[in-house]
Design a protein around this motif. Structure first.
Motif, PDB file in Angstrom:
ATOM      1  N   UNK A  90       2.406  -9.913  11.766  1.00 32.69           N
ATOM      2  CA  UNK A  90       2.975  -9.830  10.414  1.00 32.69           C
ATOM      3  C   UNK A  90       2.033  -9.067   9.478  1.00 32.69           C
ATOM      4  N   UNK A  91       0.733  -9.194   9.710  1.00 34.72           N
ATOM      5  CA  UNK A  91      -0.244  -8.496   8.859  1.00 34.72           C
ATOM      6  C   UNK A  91      -0.290  -7.003   9.213  1.00 34.72           C
ATOM      7  N   UNK A  92      -0.085  -6.689  10.487  1.00 36.49           N
ATOM      8  CA  UNK A  92      -0.040  -5.280  10.902  1.00 36.49           C
ATOM      9  C   UNK A  92       1.172  -4.627  10.219  1.00 36.49           C
ATOM     10  N   UNK A  93       2.293  -5.369  10.148  1.00 34.78           N
ATOM     11  CA  UNK A  93       3.499  -4.850   9.471  1.00 34.78           C
ATOM     12  C   UNK A  93       3.179  -4.549   8.010  1.00 34.78           C
ATOM     13  N   UNK A  94       2.420  -5.445   7.367  1.00 37.36           N
ATOM     14  CA  UNK A  94       2.042  -5.249   5.959  1.00 37.36           C
ATOM     15  C   UNK A  94       1.180  -3.989   5.822  1.00 37.36           C
ATOM     16  N   UNK A  95       0.181  -3.867   6.707  1.00 36.39           N
ATOM     17  CA  UNK A  95      -0.725  -2.711   6.627  1.00 36.39           C
ATOM     18  C   UNK A  95       0.061  -1.413   6.814  1.00 36.39           C
ATOM     19  N   UNK A  96       1.026  -1.411   7.746  1.00 34.22           N
ATOM     20  CA  UNK A  96       1.853  -0.202   7.960  1.00 34.22           C
ATOM     21  C   UNK A  96       2.686   0.079   6.713  1.00 34.22           C
ATOM     22  N   UNK A 106      14.543  -8.532   2.940  1.00 31.03           N
ATOM     23  CA  UNK A 106      13.259  -8.552   2.220  1.00 31.03           C
ATOM     24  C   UNK A 106      12.087  -8.365   3.186  1.00 31.03           C
ATOM     25  N   UNK A 107      12.240  -8.959   4.405  1.00 32.19           N
ATOM     26  CA  UNK A 107      11.155  -8.795   5.395  1.00 32.19           C
ATOM     27  C   UNK A 107      11.020  -7.337   5.798  1.00 32.19           C
ATOM     28  N   UNK A 108      12.184  -6.742   6.103  1.00 24.72           N
ATOM     29  CA  UNK A 108      12.128  -5.371   6.629  1.00 24.72           C
ATOM     30  C   UNK A 108      11.763  -4.348   5.565  1.00 24.72           C
ATOM     31  N   UNK A 109      12.294  -4.491   4.379  1.00 27.61           N
ATOM     32  CA  UNK A 109      12.106  -3.437   3.368  1.00 27.61           C
ATOM     33  C   UNK A 109      10.847  -3.627   2.517  1.00 27.61           C
ATOM     34  N   UNK A 110      10.389  -4.894   2.372  1.00 26.90           N
ATOM     35  CA  UNK A 110       9.228  -5.151   1.504  1.00 26.90           C
ATOM     36  C   UNK A 110       8.062  -5.822   2.238  1.00 26.90           C
ATOM     37  N   UNK A 111       8.195  -5.996   3.551  1.00 22.64           N
ATOM     38  CA  UNK A 111       7.182  -6.737   4.305  1.00 22.64           C
ATOM     39  C   UNK A 111       6.916  -8.102   3.661  1.00 22.64           C
TER      40      UNK A 111
END
Ligand code: SAM
Length: 279
Positions: A4-10, A186-191
């Motif tokens: 989930x944090x890798x998704x945020x960093x991307x 919200x997960x996909x578009x805003x992490x």
């Protein structure tokens, strides 16, 4: 780093508020980056709602005093950190999970001569690389929405604060549970990993050991602030694309418009919480 944090960093690697974009803009406006001050950056480097006023409110709530050692959890490009250092005379350590934010923060701090007062650190809010009771105060703005295990992060902030130290922060909250498909958007578009309600937040803070000092529902003011922010993003995104800097594109802007609507309808909102580690 968790998935989930890798998704945020991307996600933050192509954010419209970025060091390259800020610097392109300032170079175009001033002709060069020579003699740049923290104040020159303020209109561009604050990735939260309500700009410098929000910083001032959190600094007051956290009882920041000159000389204090302050932790900014999820500090981004260290825009707020440069303000706390310049306007309140503190030292700031800014933790962030996105390499792009930490590198950008370091570049901007150095350009304005604040590299000795601000220390950007690449780390997770859920695993702070600091000793117990190291900081006098802690702050965070619109970031815990991304953090998968919020109780763990709150325990970490509690651990590194000295007794009597305060944690003042703002974050998104959920007023009405959203259907799964909307939450997934919200997960996909805003992490955005997950959202708590205000009472849930208060109880997680207490479970971490904090005493709640104040809890303000700021959803009303956010409705107007976010509508203005949507038009800022529309401009920034178009500018970034023209300058060849990373941008997010139409899907992000459409989702942002939905977010503004959800806040104006009080489905999602904001909270400002101040909590103290008992003496
Ligand atoms: C909306 S930005 C806020 C930046 C900054 N507080 C400001 O106001 O300008 C959210 C930041 O949280 C960081 N972040 C998200 N999840 C994190 C985590 N688990 N640990 C540390 N930083 C995280 C992101 O990389 C991003 O820079």
């Amino acid at each position: 780093m968790e998935l989930a944090e890798k998704t945020v960093a991307d996600w933050y690697a192509s954010h419209p508020i970025s060091a390259p974009h800020i610097l392109t803009k300032l170079k175009n406006l001033r002709g060069s980056l020579e003699g740049l001050t923290p104040q020159d950056l303020y209109p561009y480097d604050q990735d939260h709602y309500d700009g410098l006023e929000a910083n001032a409110r959190l600094a007051d709530k956290a009882h920041m005093n000159a000389g204090d050692s302050v932790l900014d959890v999820c500090a981004g490009l260290c825009g707020p950190a440069r303000w706390y250092v310049s306007e309140r005379g503190v030292q700031v350590t800014g933790v962030d999970i996105s390499p792009n934010r930490v590198d950008g923060a370091q570049e901007l701090n150095t350009l304005v001569g604040l590299q000795d007062q601000i220390h950007p650190v690449l780390a997770s809010a859920m695993d702070l690389p600091f000793d117990d009771e190291q900081f006098d105060a802690a702050v965070s703005q619109e970031s815990f929405l991304h953090v998968p295990d919020k109780p763990k992060a709150l325990h970490e902030v509690f651990r590194v604060l000295r007794p009597g130290g305060r944690f003042a922060f703002t974050d998104w909250v959920m007023h009405t549970p959203l259907p799964n498909d909307e939450m997934e958007q919200y997960r996909q578009r805003f992490a955005c990993h997950s959202l708590l309600s205000i009472p849930e937040y208060e109880s997680k803070l207490q479970q971490a050991g904090f005493e709640i000092i104040s809890s303000d529902d700021i959803t009303g003011p956010w409705g107007d602030i976010l509508a203005r922010r949507l038009s800022m993003y529309q401009t920034l995104d178009a500018e970034a694309e023209r300058a060849g800097n990373p941008s997010k594109g139409d899907e992000f802007l459409k989702m942002y418009a939905k977010f503004v609507g959800d806040v104006q309808q009080h489905r999602i909102g904001g909270v400002r919480l101040t909590a103290e580690k008992p003496q």
